[in-house]
Design a protein around this motif. Structure first.
Motif, short mmCIF file in Angstrom:
data_model
loop_
_atom_site.label_atom_id
_atom_site.label_comp_id
_atom_site.label_asym_id
_atom_site.label_seq_id
_atom_site.Cartn_x
_atom_site.Cartn_y
_atom_site.Cartn_z
N ASN A 92 40.69 42.51 40.95
CA ASN A 92 40.05 41.68 39.94
C ASN A 92 39.12 40.65 40.56
O ASN A 92 37.99 40.48 40.16
CB ASN A 92 41.10 40.97 39.08
CG ASN A 92 40.49 40.25 37.90
OD1 ASN A 92 40.14 40.84 36.90
ND2 ASN A 92 40.32 38.93 38.02
N GLY A 94 38.05 36.64 41.76
CA GLY A 94 37.98 35.37 41.05
C GLY A 94 39.21 34.50 41.23
O GLY A 94 39.47 33.62 40.41
N TYR A 96 42.27 35.64 41.10
CA TYR A 96 43.39 36.18 40.33
C TYR A 96 44.39 36.93 41.21
O TYR A 96 45.60 36.78 41.06
CB TYR A 96 42.87 37.11 39.24
CG TYR A 96 43.93 37.60 38.28
CD1 TYR A 96 44.43 36.75 37.29
CD2 TYR A 96 44.43 38.89 38.35
CE1 TYR A 96 45.40 37.19 36.41
CE2 TYR A 96 45.40 39.34 37.48
CZ TYR A 96 45.89 38.49 36.50
OH TYR A 96 46.86 38.93 35.64
N VAL A 119 35.21 40.81 39.35
CA VAL A 119 34.46 39.58 39.06
C VAL A 119 33.09 39.63 39.70
O VAL A 119 32.08 39.28 39.07
CB VAL A 119 35.25 38.35 39.55
CG1 VAL A 119 34.37 37.10 39.52
CG2 VAL A 119 36.48 38.13 38.68
N VAL A 126 30.98 32.48 39.95
CA VAL A 126 32.30 32.06 40.39
C VAL A 126 32.32 30.55 40.58
O VAL A 126 31.45 30.00 41.26
CB VAL A 126 32.70 32.76 41.71
CG1 VAL A 126 34.05 32.25 42.21
CG2 VAL A 126 32.74 34.27 41.51
N LEU A 130 35.12 29.50 35.78
CA LEU A 130 35.25 30.95 35.63
C LEU A 130 36.53 31.31 34.88
O LEU A 130 37.61 30.83 35.22
CB LEU A 130 35.26 31.62 37.01
CG LEU A 130 35.61 33.12 37.01
CD1 LEU A 130 34.48 33.93 36.40
CD2 LEU A 130 35.94 33.60 38.41
N GLU A 132 38.75 34.21 34.84
CA GLU A 132 38.89 35.36 35.71
C GLU A 132 39.43 36.61 35.01
O GLU A 132 39.50 37.68 35.61
CB GLU A 132 39.80 35.02 36.90
CG GLU A 132 41.26 34.81 36.56
CD GLU A 132 41.59 33.36 36.25
OE1 GLU A 132 42.76 32.96 36.45
OE2 GLU A 132 40.70 32.62 35.81
#
Length: 303
Positions: A92, A94, A96, A119, A126, A130, A132
């Protein structure tokens, strides 16, 4: 104690891993014989991989249960090996699922992997603002699938036609979900909704709905930092005044404050829509998002 040279090399490798993740795709290479090895950090991305690749790849998924939190995920030796051997990693990004980048930076085969960072692929800036949770953004999901199709086709030319066909079918199905978003937007543009966390915001915005939740409330719930009495009362006021048509809450992180908000919504006869960060049991990405939209349509009474 590690030598200064070893520490320098380790630091450079970490920087390289970060740079590769932010670009969305590292340099492709000639894979070893046998099925391509693909790692997906969550079952959401694993479902997208299956939609594109079918059973032609050897797929490993890390987050497969609602009880596992990507932010605090503890990898074991099998996870480390999967990353080290991966031909393709779908993450993913960002912030996460940073554990994937840490594993990759430490793996001896890190330069071999092609990394698809959702992302980065999304093109969303970013920064501290953001959101995410980009898998709730259908344009991003389409881009991820198309990028995966291109990468798999280059690494496995024999399967290229299958990847192209599967991706076209998947994208067509996501486009159908986008048309349902457009139908909600046409019927309920500007309707107010409340959330507990920003998980579904991309979906809600695409449906033309307006988040009226005090940012301090959803930020505190997401960061598990505690909601002040004043902010909690401002949030509860949304339901007492019927300023929102629905409460869309993250069912995977329910605490005292969110319990009070859900109770307030029920008391005010405001529709309550649960969403999750991982797939519901027995669903694919497409059937999961179909359920989410169906629940939202019912809450807004747009059908």
């Amino acid at each position: 104690m590690a030598s200064a040279r070893a520490l320098l090399v380790r630091a450079l490798l970490c920087v390289a891993g970060i740079l590769a993740a932010t670009t969305g795709c590292s340099t492709d290479y000639a894979p070893t014989s046998g099925p391509l090895r693909v790692v997906a950090t969550t079952d959401v991305y694993a479902s997208i991989v299956r939609a594109v690749a079918g059973d032609r790849v050897d797929l490993t998924t890390f987050i497969t249960s609602p009880s596992l939190d990507p932010h605090t995920f503890e990898a074991d030796a099998r996870d480390e090996l999967a990353i080290a051997r991966a031909d393709v990693i779908v993450e993913n990004g960002g912030g996460y699922d940073d554990f994937a980048d840490r594993l990759r930076a430490a793996a001896p085969g890190r330069a071999r992997s092609t990394v698809l960072n959702a992302v980065a692929i999304s093109g969303k800036p970013v920064g501290p603002d953001l959101n995410e949770h980009v898998w709730y953004d259908f344009p991003t999901v389409i881009r991820v699938a198309q990028r995966l199709d291109a990468v798999l086709g280059r690494l496995d030319p024999a399967g290229r036609s299958r990847y192209v066909h599967n991706t076209a079918s998947f994208v067509a199905a996501v486009r159908a979900l986008e048309r349902r978003e457009a139908a909600i937007r046409a019927a309920d543009q500007g309707a107010g909704v409340a959330i507990t966390e920003p998980v579904p915001l991309y979906l809600l915005a695409a449906c033309g709905l307006v988040n009226r939740t005090p940012p301090a409330f959803s930020d505190a719930v997401e960061n598990d930092s505690g909601v002040s009495p004043q902010v909690l009362d401002q949030t509860l006021e949304l339901f007492r005044n019927r300023a929102v048509r629905a409460l869309v809450y993250n069912a995977q992180t329910v605490g005292p404050e969110t319990t009070r908000v859900i109770a307030a919504a029920h008391a005010a006869h405001v529709a309550v829509v649960p969403v999750t960060e991982t797939l519901a049991a027995g669903t694919t990405y497409l059937s999961w998002m179909d359920r989410n939209l169906t629940a939202l349509e019912a809450a807004l009474d747009t059908r």
